[in-house]
Write an enzyme that holds these catalytic residues in place. Structure first.
Site, PDB file in Angstrom:
ATOM      1  N   SER A   1       0.846  -1.198   0.000  1.00 35.61           N
ATOM      2  CA  SER A   1       0.000   0.000   0.000  1.00 35.61           C
ATOM      3  C   SER A   1       0.883   1.249   0.000  1.00 35.61           C
ATOM      4  O   SER A   1       1.718   1.401  -0.890  1.00 35.61           O
ATOM      5  CB  SER A   1      -0.961  -0.042   1.193  1.00 35.61           C
ATOM      6  OG  SER A   1      -1.998   0.904   1.051  1.00 35.61           O
TER       7      SER A   1
ATOM      8  N   GLU B   1      -8.864  -5.823  -4.545  1.00 32.91           N
ATOM      9  CA  GLU B   1      -8.307  -4.734  -3.738  1.00 32.91           C
ATOM     10  C   GLU B   1      -9.406  -3.825  -3.180  1.00 32.91           C
ATOM     11  O   GLU B   1      -9.341  -3.341  -2.054  1.00 32.91           O
ATOM     12  CB  GLU B   1      -7.329  -3.908  -4.583  1.00 32.91           C
ATOM     13  CG  GLU B   1      -6.014  -4.586  -4.885  1.00 32.91           C
ATOM     14  CD  GLU B   1      -5.107  -4.723  -3.679  1.00 32.91           C
ATOM     15  OE1 GLU B   1      -5.293  -3.970  -2.695  1.00 32.91           O
ATOM     16  OE2 GLU B   1      -4.212  -5.586  -3.704  1.00 32.91           O
TER      17      GLU B   1
ATOM     18  N   HIS C   1      -7.096  -5.902  -0.056  1.00 34.89           N
ATOM     19  CA  HIS C   1      -6.024  -5.043   0.422  1.00 34.89           C
ATOM     20  C   HIS C   1      -5.598  -5.468   1.837  1.00 34.89           C
ATOM     21  O   HIS C   1      -6.431  -5.532   2.732  1.00 34.89           O
ATOM     22  CB  HIS C   1      -6.530  -3.606   0.427  1.00 34.89           C
ATOM     23  CG  HIS C   1      -5.461  -2.568   0.383  1.00 34.89           C
ATOM     24  ND1 HIS C   1      -4.586  -2.454  -0.676  1.00 34.89           N
ATOM     25  CD2 HIS C   1      -5.127  -1.573   1.247  1.00 34.89           C
ATOM     26  CE1 HIS C   1      -3.776  -1.434  -0.452  1.00 34.89           C
ATOM     27  NE2 HIS C   1      -4.073  -0.894   0.700  1.00 34.89           N
TER      28      HIS C   1
END
Length: 546
Positions: free
Chosen positions: A206, A335, A450
Protein backbone atom coordinates in the site's frame (compact mmCIF):
# COMPACT_ATOMS: atom_id res chain seq x y z
CA UNK A 1 4.22 -6.71 22.51
CA UNK A 2 7.55 -7.93 21.22
CA UNK A 3 8.54 -8.71 24.81
CA UNK A 4 8.22 -11.94 26.71
CA UNK A 5 4.71 -13.14 26.00
CA UNK A 6 5.85 -16.71 25.32
CA UNK A 7 7.98 -19.40 26.92
CA UNK A 8 9.70 -19.57 23.53
CA UNK A 9 11.38 -16.16 24.01
CA UNK A 10 14.46 -15.38 26.08
CA UNK A 11 16.88 -12.50 26.62
CA UNK A 12 20.03 -12.51 24.50
CA UNK A 13 23.47 -11.67 25.84
CA UNK A 14 24.86 -8.24 24.99
CA UNK A 15 25.65 -8.05 21.28
CA UNK A 16 28.42 -5.63 20.32
CA UNK A 17 26.93 -4.20 17.15
CA UNK A 18 28.65 -1.39 15.26
CA UNK A 19 25.82 1.02 16.16
CA UNK A 20 26.44 0.31 19.86
CA UNK A 21 25.97 -2.65 22.23
CA UNK A 22 22.41 -4.06 22.29
CA UNK A 23 20.45 -6.71 24.19
CA UNK A 24 17.59 -8.39 22.39
CA UNK A 25 15.08 -11.22 22.33
CA UNK A 26 15.83 -14.80 21.29
CA UNK A 27 12.99 -16.55 19.46
CA UNK A 28 13.31 -20.34 19.83
CA UNK A 29 12.29 -22.24 16.71
CA UNK A 30 10.79 -25.72 16.50
CA UNK A 31 14.01 -27.26 15.16
CA UNK A 32 16.00 -25.92 18.12
CA UNK A 33 17.54 -22.98 16.24
CA UNK A 34 17.26 -19.39 17.46
CA UNK A 35 16.40 -16.17 15.64
CA UNK A 36 17.47 -13.02 17.48
CA UNK A 37 15.33 -9.90 17.50
CA UNK A 38 16.55 -6.41 18.40
CA UNK A 39 13.56 -4.11 18.68
CA UNK A 40 13.35 -0.33 18.90
CA UNK A 41 16.91 0.44 17.76
CA UNK A 42 17.16 4.21 17.17
CA UNK A 43 18.49 4.90 13.66
CA UNK A 44 18.17 8.72 13.71
CA UNK A 45 18.41 11.45 16.30
CA UNK A 46 15.07 12.51 17.86
CA UNK A 47 13.25 14.64 15.21
CA UNK A 48 12.26 17.36 17.67
CA UNK A 49 13.40 20.91 18.48
CA UNK A 50 15.68 22.16 15.71
CA UNK A 51 15.33 18.84 13.86
CA UNK A 52 11.53 19.07 13.63
CA UNK A 53 10.41 19.47 10.00
CA UNK A 54 14.02 18.81 8.98
CA UNK A 55 15.76 15.89 7.30
CA UNK A 56 16.82 13.13 9.72
CA UNK A 57 20.30 13.01 11.24
CA UNK A 58 21.76 9.52 11.68
CA UNK A 59 21.92 8.44 15.33
CA UNK A 60 25.23 8.65 17.18
CA UNK A 61 26.97 5.49 18.37
CA UNK A 62 26.31 4.58 22.01
CA UNK A 63 28.62 2.85 24.49
CA UNK A 64 26.38 1.41 27.21
CA UNK A 65 24.25 -1.65 26.34
CA UNK A 66 20.82 -0.64 25.03
CA UNK A 67 17.88 -2.89 25.92
CA UNK A 68 16.10 -3.60 22.64
CA UNK A 69 13.40 -6.04 23.73
CA UNK A 70 10.23 -4.17 22.76
CA UNK A 71 9.06 -2.06 19.84
CA UNK A 72 9.87 1.61 19.86
CA UNK A 73 6.89 3.97 20.08
CA UNK A 74 4.75 4.73 17.05
CA UNK A 75 5.03 8.05 15.27
CA UNK A 76 2.22 10.43 16.32
CA UNK A 77 -1.05 9.50 14.60
CA UNK A 78 -4.76 9.65 15.21
CA UNK A 79 -5.94 6.15 16.11
CA UNK A 80 -8.91 4.87 14.16
CA UNK A 81 -11.67 3.00 15.94
CA UNK A 82 -10.25 -0.47 15.23
CA UNK A 83 -6.70 0.76 15.75
CA UNK A 84 -7.41 1.65 19.35
CA UNK A 85 -7.82 -2.03 20.15
CA UNK A 86 -4.85 -3.46 18.25
CA UNK A 87 -2.17 -0.93 19.20
CA UNK A 88 -0.59 -1.66 22.55
CA UNK A 89 2.50 0.36 21.61
CA UNK A 90 2.50 4.00 22.68
CA UNK A 91 3.25 7.08 20.58
CA UNK A 92 6.18 9.48 20.82
CA UNK A 93 7.45 12.14 18.47
CA UNK A 94 10.85 12.14 20.17
CA UNK A 95 11.57 8.41 19.92
CA UNK A 96 9.65 7.35 16.81
CA UNK A 97 12.59 6.90 14.43
CA UNK A 98 13.52 3.35 15.30
CA UNK A 99 13.86 0.03 13.51
CA UNK A 100 13.84 -3.66 14.37
CA UNK A 101 16.31 -6.34 13.26
CA UNK A 102 15.48 -10.06 13.15
CA UNK A 103 18.48 -12.23 12.36
CA UNK A 104 19.29 -15.97 12.29
CA UNK A 105 21.70 -17.03 15.02
CA UNK A 106 23.58 -19.41 12.77
CA UNK A 107 26.07 -19.28 9.93
CA UNK A 108 25.32 -20.15 6.30
CA UNK A 109 27.74 -21.79 3.89
CA UNK A 110 25.62 -20.45 1.02
CA UNK A 111 25.97 -16.85 2.18
CA UNK A 112 29.52 -16.41 3.57
CA UNK A 113 29.24 -12.60 3.28
CA UNK A 114 26.14 -12.51 5.45
CA UNK A 115 22.47 -13.29 4.97
CA UNK A 116 20.38 -11.48 2.35
CA UNK A 117 18.49 -8.59 3.97
CA UNK A 118 14.79 -7.76 3.59
CA UNK A 119 13.72 -4.28 4.73
CA UNK A 120 9.97 -3.86 5.25
CA UNK A 121 8.25 -0.45 4.96
CA UNK A 122 4.77 -0.38 6.47
CA UNK A 123 1.66 1.10 4.86
CA UNK A 124 -1.18 3.09 6.38
CA UNK A 125 -1.88 5.89 3.93
CA UNK A 126 1.29 7.77 5.04
CA UNK A 127 -0.73 8.60 8.17
CA UNK A 128 -1.04 5.63 10.51
CA UNK A 129 0.53 2.33 11.61
CA UNK A 130 4.07 1.41 12.59
CA UNK A 131 6.40 -1.57 12.42
CA UNK A 132 4.75 -2.89 15.60
CA UNK A 133 1.58 -3.73 13.62
CA UNK A 134 3.44 -6.27 11.50
CA UNK A 135 4.86 -8.80 13.93
CA UNK A 136 8.05 -9.97 15.58
CA UNK A 137 8.07 -13.68 16.53
CA UNK A 138 6.08 -14.43 13.35
CA UNK A 139 8.66 -12.66 11.19
CA UNK A 140 11.38 -14.69 12.88
CA UNK A 141 9.45 -17.92 12.21
CA UNK A 142 8.14 -17.19 8.70
CA UNK A 143 11.06 -15.43 7.03
CA UNK A 144 14.31 -15.61 9.01
CA UNK A 145 14.21 -19.41 9.18
CA UNK A 146 14.63 -19.29 5.38
CA UNK A 147 18.06 -17.68 5.78
CA UNK A 148 17.31 -13.97 5.56
CA UNK A 149 17.72 -11.02 7.92
CA UNK A 150 14.58 -8.87 8.20
CA UNK A 151 14.50 -5.19 9.18
CA UNK A 152 11.23 -3.33 9.84
CA UNK A 153 11.19 0.43 10.24
CA UNK A 154 9.20 3.41 11.51
CA UNK A 155 9.13 6.77 9.74
CA UNK A 156 7.42 10.13 10.29
CA UNK A 157 3.77 10.21 9.24
CA UNK A 158 1.03 12.72 8.45
CA UNK A 159 1.87 16.37 9.03
CA UNK A 160 5.24 15.59 10.64
CA UNK A 161 6.29 13.41 7.69
CA UNK A 162 4.73 15.03 4.64
CA UNK A 163 3.70 18.64 5.35
CA UNK A 164 5.21 21.10 2.86
CA UNK A 165 5.23 24.84 2.30
CA UNK A 166 6.01 24.19 -1.38
CA UNK A 167 9.39 25.91 -1.22
CA UNK A 168 12.76 25.69 0.54
CA UNK A 169 11.22 26.59 3.93
CA UNK A 170 9.90 23.02 4.17
CA UNK A 171 9.99 20.89 1.03
CA UNK A 172 8.32 17.95 2.77
CA UNK A 173 8.91 14.24 2.07
CA UNK A 174 10.53 13.91 5.49
CA UNK A 175 9.04 10.43 5.82
CA UNK A 176 10.89 9.39 2.65
CA UNK A 177 14.11 10.93 3.96
CA UNK A 178 13.56 8.91 7.17
CA UNK A 179 13.21 5.71 5.15
CA UNK A 180 16.42 6.63 3.32
CA UNK A 181 18.21 7.19 6.64
CA UNK A 182 17.04 3.75 7.81
CA UNK A 183 18.45 2.21 4.62
CA UNK A 184 21.72 4.07 5.22
CA UNK A 185 21.75 2.60 8.76
CA UNK A 186 21.37 -0.85 7.18
CA UNK A 187 24.35 -0.16 4.92
CA UNK A 188 26.42 1.00 7.89
CA UNK A 189 25.49 -1.60 10.50
CA UNK A 190 23.66 -4.68 9.19
CA UNK A 191 26.89 -6.64 8.70
CA UNK A 192 27.28 -6.64 12.50
CA UNK A 193 23.87 -8.40 12.65
CA UNK A 194 24.99 -11.14 10.18
CA UNK A 195 23.38 -9.36 7.19
CA UNK A 196 24.93 -8.61 3.79
CA UNK A 197 24.67 -4.88 2.94
CA UNK A 198 25.33 -5.75 -0.71
CA UNK A 199 22.21 -7.92 -0.94
CA UNK A 200 19.27 -5.82 0.28
CA UNK A 201 15.65 -6.10 -0.87
CA UNK A 202 13.09 -3.49 0.14
CA UNK A 203 9.43 -4.45 0.30
CA UNK A 204 6.22 -2.80 1.40
CA UNK A 205 2.48 -2.79 0.85
CA UNK A 206 0.00 0.00 0.00
CA UNK A 207 1.64 3.31 1.03
CA UNK A 208 4.64 1.14 1.92
CA UNK A 209 4.62 -0.21 -1.66
CA UNK A 210 4.45 3.34 -3.01
CA UNK A 211 7.37 4.24 -0.73
CA UNK A 212 9.39 1.31 -2.08
CA UNK A 213 8.92 2.51 -5.66
CA UNK A 214 9.64 6.14 -4.80
CA UNK A 215 12.86 5.01 -3.08
CA UNK A 216 13.78 3.26 -6.35
CA UNK A 217 13.29 6.54 -8.22
CA UNK A 218 15.22 8.94 -6.00
CA UNK A 219 18.98 9.21 -6.59
CA UNK A 220 19.31 9.84 -2.83
CA UNK A 221 18.07 6.34 -1.96
CA UNK A 222 18.20 4.01 -4.97
CA UNK A 223 21.82 2.95 -4.45
CA UNK A 224 21.11 1.72 -0.91
CA UNK A 225 19.45 -1.56 -1.97
CA UNK A 226 19.41 -4.08 -4.82
CA UNK A 227 15.83 -5.31 -5.34
CA UNK A 228 12.29 -4.11 -4.72
CA UNK A 229 8.86 -5.58 -3.98
CA UNK A 230 6.15 -2.88 -4.13
CA UNK A 231 2.90 -4.62 -3.20
CA UNK A 232 -0.53 -3.09 -3.95
CA UNK A 233 0.95 0.38 -4.31
CA UNK A 234 3.65 2.18 -6.30
CA UNK A 235 4.52 5.57 -7.77
CA UNK A 236 2.14 5.06 -10.71
CA UNK A 237 -0.88 4.93 -8.37
CA UNK A 238 -2.86 8.16 -8.05
CA UNK A 239 -2.59 8.24 -4.25
CA UNK A 240 1.21 8.00 -4.15
CA UNK A 241 2.39 11.51 -4.98
CA UNK A 242 1.12 15.03 -5.64
CA UNK A 243 2.80 18.04 -7.19
CA UNK A 244 4.53 20.40 -4.80
CA UNK A 245 1.86 23.03 -5.50
CA UNK A 246 -0.99 20.61 -4.79
CA UNK A 247 0.46 19.39 -1.50
CA UNK A 248 1.36 22.95 -0.41
CA UNK A 249 -2.23 24.03 -1.12
CA UNK A 250 -3.51 21.19 1.04
CA UNK A 251 -1.03 22.13 3.79
CA UNK A 252 -2.28 25.72 3.74
CA UNK A 253 -5.90 24.56 3.82
CA UNK A 254 -5.14 22.46 6.86
CA UNK A 255 -3.42 25.41 8.57
CA UNK A 256 -6.47 27.61 7.84
CA UNK A 257 -8.67 24.89 9.33
CA UNK A 258 -6.55 25.08 12.49
CA UNK A 259 -6.85 28.88 12.61
CA UNK A 260 -3.90 30.26 10.64
CA UNK A 261 -4.65 33.78 9.45
CA UNK A 262 -1.29 34.64 7.92
CA UNK A 263 -0.45 35.83 4.42
CA UNK A 264 -0.86 33.12 1.78
CA UNK A 265 2.71 33.68 0.54
CA UNK A 266 4.40 33.88 3.95
CA UNK A 267 5.60 30.29 4.10
CA UNK A 268 7.87 30.92 7.10
CA UNK A 269 4.84 32.06 9.08
CA UNK A 270 2.92 29.01 7.83
CA UNK A 271 5.60 26.63 9.14
CA UNK A 272 5.90 28.58 12.41
CA UNK A 273 2.14 28.27 12.94
CA UNK A 274 2.09 24.50 12.31
CA UNK A 275 5.18 24.04 14.49
CA UNK A 276 3.45 25.81 17.40
CA UNK A 277 0.30 23.66 17.34
CA UNK A 278 -0.18 21.11 20.13
CA UNK A 279 0.57 17.63 18.88
CA UNK A 280 -3.00 16.36 19.19
CA UNK A 281 -4.16 19.02 16.73
CA UNK A 282 -1.82 17.88 13.96
CA UNK A 283 -2.09 14.11 14.46
CA UNK A 284 -3.75 12.59 11.40
CA UNK A 285 -5.69 9.42 10.72
CA UNK A 286 -7.01 7.79 7.57
CA UNK A 287 -10.56 9.09 8.00
CA UNK A 288 -11.30 12.81 7.53
CA UNK A 289 -10.91 15.23 10.45
CA UNK A 290 -14.33 16.52 11.34
CA UNK A 291 -14.99 19.71 9.43
CA UNK A 292 -11.86 19.57 7.27
CA UNK A 293 -12.16 19.01 3.52
CA UNK A 294 -9.27 19.67 1.18
CA UNK A 295 -9.50 20.70 -2.46
CA UNK A 296 -6.97 18.22 -3.85
CA UNK A 297 -7.59 14.99 -5.76
CA UNK A 298 -7.60 11.80 -3.72
CA UNK A 299 -8.87 11.04 -0.27
CA UNK A 300 -5.49 10.96 1.50
CA UNK A 301 -4.05 14.03 3.22
CA UNK A 302 -0.30 14.35 3.66
CA UNK A 303 1.54 12.30 1.05
CA UNK A 304 4.84 12.54 -0.88
CA UNK A 305 5.20 15.47 -3.28
CA UNK A 306 7.34 16.24 -6.30
CA UNK A 307 9.66 18.54 -4.37
CA UNK A 308 12.65 19.11 -6.68
CA UNK A 309 14.92 17.75 -3.93
CA UNK A 310 14.24 14.11 -3.05
CA UNK A 311 13.01 13.98 -6.65
CA UNK A 312 15.38 16.33 -8.53
CA UNK A 313 13.90 15.52 -11.96
CA UNK A 314 10.42 14.59 -13.23
CA UNK A 315 9.41 11.15 -12.00
CA UNK A 316 9.08 9.75 -15.55
CA UNK A 317 12.67 10.82 -16.26
CA UNK A 318 13.93 9.38 -12.97
CA UNK A 319 12.23 6.08 -13.82
CA UNK A 320 14.20 5.90 -17.05
CA UNK A 321 17.41 6.43 -15.06
CA UNK A 322 16.86 3.66 -12.48
CA UNK A 323 19.74 1.13 -12.75
CA UNK A 324 18.54 -2.28 -13.96
CA UNK A 325 17.16 -4.28 -11.07
CA UNK A 326 14.81 -7.12 -10.16
CA UNK A 327 11.25 -6.21 -9.20
CA UNK A 328 8.35 -8.28 -7.89
CA UNK A 329 4.95 -6.60 -7.85
CA UNK A 330 1.25 -7.38 -7.78
CA UNK A 331 -2.13 -7.06 -6.12
CA UNK A 332 -4.82 -9.13 -4.49
CA UNK A 333 -7.85 -10.19 -6.52
CA UNK A 334 -10.32 -7.75 -4.94
CA UNK A 335 -8.31 -4.73 -3.74
CA UNK A 336 -11.47 -2.59 -3.61
CA UNK A 337 -13.25 -4.76 -1.01
CA UNK A 338 -11.14 -3.28 1.77
CA UNK A 339 -12.06 0.30 0.85
CA UNK A 340 -15.76 -0.53 0.76
CA UNK A 341 -15.45 -2.07 4.22
CA UNK A 342 -13.84 1.10 5.59
CA UNK A 343 -17.07 2.89 4.76
CA UNK A 344 -15.28 5.51 2.70
CA UNK A 345 -17.37 4.82 -0.40
CA UNK A 346 -20.99 4.64 -1.38
CA UNK A 347 -22.44 1.19 -1.97
CA UNK A 348 -24.72 2.29 -4.80
CA UNK A 349 -23.96 3.33 -8.40
CA UNK A 350 -25.33 6.87 -8.06
CA UNK A 351 -23.03 7.54 -5.11
CA UNK A 352 -20.12 6.16 -7.13
CA UNK A 353 -21.04 8.45 -10.03
CA UNK A 354 -20.62 11.44 -7.68
CA UNK A 355 -17.26 10.02 -6.60
CA UNK A 356 -16.25 9.67 -10.27
CA UNK A 357 -17.16 13.32 -10.84
CA UNK A 358 -14.59 14.25 -8.18
CA UNK A 359 -11.95 12.10 -9.93
CA UNK A 360 -12.53 13.10 -13.54
CA UNK A 361 -12.30 16.87 -13.07
CA UNK A 362 -12.49 19.56 -15.72
CA UNK A 363 -9.06 20.85 -14.70
CA UNK A 364 -7.59 17.52 -15.92
CA UNK A 365 -9.88 16.63 -18.83
CA UNK A 366 -11.33 19.98 -19.93
CA UNK A 367 -14.48 19.70 -22.02
CA UNK A 368 -13.98 15.93 -22.14
CA UNK A 369 -14.53 15.49 -18.38
CA UNK A 370 -18.18 14.48 -18.81
CA UNK A 371 -17.25 12.17 -21.67
CA UNK A 372 -14.64 10.44 -19.50
CA UNK A 373 -17.06 10.15 -16.58
CA UNK A 374 -19.74 8.57 -18.76
CA UNK A 375 -17.18 6.28 -20.42
CA UNK A 376 -16.10 4.94 -17.02
CA UNK A 377 -19.60 4.75 -15.59
CA UNK A 378 -20.97 2.86 -18.58
CA UNK A 379 -17.98 0.49 -18.58
CA UNK A 380 -18.70 -0.65 -15.03
CA UNK A 381 -22.48 -0.27 -14.69
CA UNK A 382 -24.19 -0.30 -18.10
CA UNK A 383 -26.94 -2.90 -18.32
CA UNK A 384 -27.04 -3.59 -14.57
CA UNK A 385 -30.37 -2.96 -12.88
CA UNK A 386 -30.11 -0.35 -10.08
CA UNK A 387 -31.76 -2.79 -7.67
CA UNK A 388 -29.36 -5.64 -8.45
CA UNK A 389 -27.37 -4.89 -5.32
CA UNK A 390 -25.07 -7.90 -5.53
CA UNK A 391 -23.92 -7.15 -9.09
CA UNK A 392 -23.60 -3.41 -8.42
CA UNK A 393 -21.44 -4.03 -5.34
CA UNK A 394 -19.17 -6.32 -7.36
CA UNK A 395 -18.71 -3.59 -9.97
CA UNK A 396 -18.06 -0.92 -7.33
CA UNK A 397 -15.38 -3.15 -5.80
CA UNK A 398 -13.78 -3.57 -9.25
CA UNK A 399 -13.95 0.15 -10.01
CA UNK A 400 -12.40 1.36 -6.75
CA UNK A 401 -9.73 -1.35 -6.88
CA UNK A 402 -8.83 -0.42 -10.45
CA UNK A 403 -8.77 3.31 -9.76
CA UNK A 404 -6.73 3.15 -6.57
CA UNK A 405 -4.40 0.16 -6.98
CA UNK A 406 -4.82 -2.20 -9.95
CA UNK A 407 -4.24 0.15 -12.87
CA UNK A 408 -1.20 1.77 -11.27
CA UNK A 409 0.29 -1.68 -10.63
CA UNK A 410 -0.41 -2.79 -14.21
CA UNK A 411 1.32 0.36 -15.50
CA UNK A 412 4.24 -0.05 -13.12
CA UNK A 413 4.84 -3.70 -14.08
CA UNK A 414 4.71 -2.97 -17.80
CA UNK A 415 6.73 0.25 -17.70
CA UNK A 416 9.49 -1.43 -15.70
CA UNK A 417 9.48 -4.41 -18.09
CA UNK A 418 9.72 -2.04 -21.09
CA UNK A 419 12.73 -0.44 -19.42
CA UNK A 420 14.36 -3.89 -19.28
CA UNK A 421 14.11 -4.52 -15.55
CA UNK A 422 13.45 -8.13 -14.52
CA UNK A 423 9.80 -7.98 -13.40
CA UNK A 424 7.75 -10.69 -11.72
CA UNK A 425 4.05 -9.79 -11.80
CA UNK A 426 1.45 -11.57 -9.64
CA UNK A 427 -2.15 -11.61 -8.46
CA UNK A 428 -2.81 -13.09 -5.01
CA UNK A 429 -6.16 -14.89 -5.00
CA UNK A 430 -6.22 -17.05 -1.87
CA UNK A 431 -8.41 -16.25 1.12
CA UNK A 432 -9.60 -18.12 4.18
CA UNK A 433 -13.36 -17.44 4.60
CA UNK A 434 -13.02 -17.75 8.37
CA UNK A 435 -10.00 -15.46 8.60
CA UNK A 436 -11.57 -12.00 8.59
CA UNK A 437 -12.70 -11.78 12.23
CA UNK A 438 -15.17 -8.96 12.93
CA UNK A 439 -14.02 -7.36 9.68
CA UNK A 440 -16.09 -9.91 7.72
CA UNK A 441 -19.32 -8.19 8.77
CA UNK A 442 -18.17 -5.02 6.99
CA UNK A 443 -17.49 -6.85 3.72
CA UNK A 444 -20.22 -7.30 1.08
CA UNK A 445 -18.56 -10.58 0.04
CA UNK A 446 -15.37 -12.42 0.95
CA UNK A 447 -12.21 -12.58 -1.11
CA UNK A 448 -8.53 -11.67 -1.04
CA UNK A 449 -8.30 -7.92 -0.56
CA UNK A 450 -6.02 -5.04 0.42
CA UNK A 451 -3.73 -6.18 3.29
CA UNK A 452 -4.81 -9.84 3.40
CA UNK A 453 -1.72 -11.09 1.55
CA UNK A 454 0.49 -9.67 4.30
CA UNK A 455 -0.48 -12.31 6.85
CA UNK A 456 0.99 -15.01 4.62
CA UNK A 457 4.36 -13.27 4.53
CA UNK A 458 4.79 -11.66 7.95
CA UNK A 459 2.32 -13.82 9.88
CA UNK A 460 0.34 -10.95 11.39
CA UNK A 461 -3.32 -10.34 10.64
CA UNK A 462 -3.23 -6.52 10.15
CA UNK A 463 -7.02 -6.13 9.75
CA UNK A 464 -7.97 -8.97 12.11
CA UNK A 465 -6.35 -11.52 14.38
CA UNK A 466 -4.70 -14.35 12.47
CA UNK A 467 -5.06 -17.91 13.70
CA UNK A 468 -3.80 -19.93 10.74
CA UNK A 469 -5.47 -23.22 9.88
CA UNK A 470 -3.75 -25.96 7.88
CA UNK A 471 -4.59 -24.31 4.53
CA UNK A 472 -3.23 -20.99 5.81
CA UNK A 473 -0.01 -22.66 6.92
CA UNK A 474 0.47 -24.11 3.43
CA UNK A 475 -0.10 -20.64 1.95
CA UNK A 476 2.45 -19.15 4.35
CA UNK A 477 4.99 -21.69 3.10
CA UNK A 478 4.19 -20.84 -0.54
CA UNK A 479 4.39 -17.04 -0.09
CA UNK A 480 7.45 -16.92 2.17
CA UNK A 481 9.30 -19.22 -0.23
CA UNK A 482 8.57 -16.90 -3.18
CA UNK A 483 9.51 -13.79 -1.22
CA UNK A 484 12.72 -15.11 0.32
CA UNK A 485 13.78 -16.70 -2.98
CA UNK A 486 13.38 -13.32 -4.61
CA UNK A 487 15.38 -11.62 -1.84
CA UNK A 488 18.16 -14.20 -2.05
CA UNK A 489 18.40 -14.72 -5.82
CA UNK A 490 16.34 -12.04 -7.58
CA UNK A 491 13.96 -14.76 -8.77
CA UNK A 492 10.91 -16.07 -6.85
CA UNK A 493 11.51 -19.53 -8.34
CA UNK A 494 14.89 -19.76 -6.62
CA UNK A 495 17.92 -21.22 -8.35
CA UNK A 496 15.96 -23.62 -10.56
CA UNK A 497 13.48 -23.04 -13.38
CA UNK A 498 9.99 -22.65 -11.99
CA UNK A 499 6.46 -21.89 -13.09
CA UNK A 500 6.69 -18.14 -12.52
CA UNK A 501 7.76 -16.50 -15.78
CA UNK A 502 9.44 -13.11 -16.02
CA UNK A 503 6.98 -10.43 -17.12
CA UNK A 504 7.00 -9.23 -20.72
CA UNK A 505 5.25 -5.99 -21.71
CA UNK A 506 4.32 -7.59 -25.06
CA UNK A 507 1.83 -9.68 -23.04
CA UNK A 508 0.83 -6.95 -20.57
CA UNK A 509 -1.99 -8.88 -18.85
CA UNK A 510 -0.08 -12.11 -18.33
CA UNK A 511 0.70 -12.66 -14.65
CA UNK A 512 1.33 -15.31 -12.02
CA UNK A 513 -1.82 -16.35 -10.16
CA UNK A 514 -1.04 -17.32 -6.56
CA UNK A 515 -3.57 -19.66 -4.94
CA UNK A 516 -3.49 -22.71 -2.70
CA UNK A 517 -4.82 -25.27 -5.20
CA UNK A 518 -2.58 -24.13 -8.03
CA UNK A 519 -0.20 -21.26 -8.59
CA UNK A 520 0.30 -20.82 -12.31
CA UNK A 521 0.78 -18.33 -15.12
CA UNK A 522 -2.54 -16.81 -16.18
CA UNK A 523 -3.85 -14.38 -18.79
CA UNK A 524 -6.14 -11.36 -18.46
CA UNK A 525 -4.96 -9.63 -15.27
CA UNK A 526 -8.08 -8.11 -13.62
CA UNK A 527 -10.13 -9.08 -16.72
CA UNK A 528 -8.17 -6.57 -18.85
CA UNK A 529 -10.07 -3.65 -17.35
CA UNK A 530 -6.86 -1.62 -17.59
CA UNK A 531 -7.70 -1.13 -21.28
CA UNK A 532 -10.39 1.35 -20.20
CA UNK A 533 -7.93 3.23 -17.99
CA UNK A 534 -5.40 3.35 -20.83
CA UNK A 535 -8.07 5.15 -22.90
CA UNK A 536 -8.79 7.59 -20.08
CA UNK A 537 -5.09 8.24 -19.59
CA UNK A 538 -4.65 8.87 -23.32
CA UNK A 539 -7.41 11.51 -23.20
CA UNK A 540 -5.67 13.22 -20.27
CA UNK A 541 -2.30 13.20 -22.03
CA UNK A 542 -3.84 14.49 -25.26
CA UNK A 543 -5.37 17.44 -23.40
CA UNK A 544 -2.09 18.18 -21.57
CA UNK A 545 -0.30 18.37 -24.93
CA UNK A 546 -2.84 20.74 -26.53
Amino acid sequence: MGGFTSKHHHLTPVHNASCGPVKGVGYDQEDGSVVEGYLGIPYAEPPIGKLRFKKPVLHHQWEEPLECIKFGPRCPQNDELLGQFVNTVGKSEEHCLSLNVFTPKWESEEFPNGFPVMVFIHGGGFAVHSSSNYGCATIARNLCTKNVVVVTINYRLGVLGFFTTGDEVCRGNLGLWDQTAALQWVQNHISSFRGDPNNVTIFGQSAGGASVDLLCLSPHSRKLFNRAIPMAGNGECDFAVRTSEQQATLSKEFARYLGWEGDENDTEDLLRFIDEQPLYKIEMGINPRRGFRHSQAGSLYFVPNFDGDFFPKPLSQLRREVPHMQVMTGTTKYEGLFFIALGALSRNPEGIKKFMARIFKECDYGEQADEVLNLAYDFYFKGIHPKDQEKNIQQIVKFIGDYSINYGTYRFANTMAELEHNVYFYQFEYHNPGGFGVFRWLLPFLGSTHCTEMRYILGKGIISKFRPNEHDKKMIEVMTTYFTNFAKYGNPNGLTDGDWEKHDSFTPFRHFKIDLEESTMAEDYQDRRAELWDKIRALNIARAEM
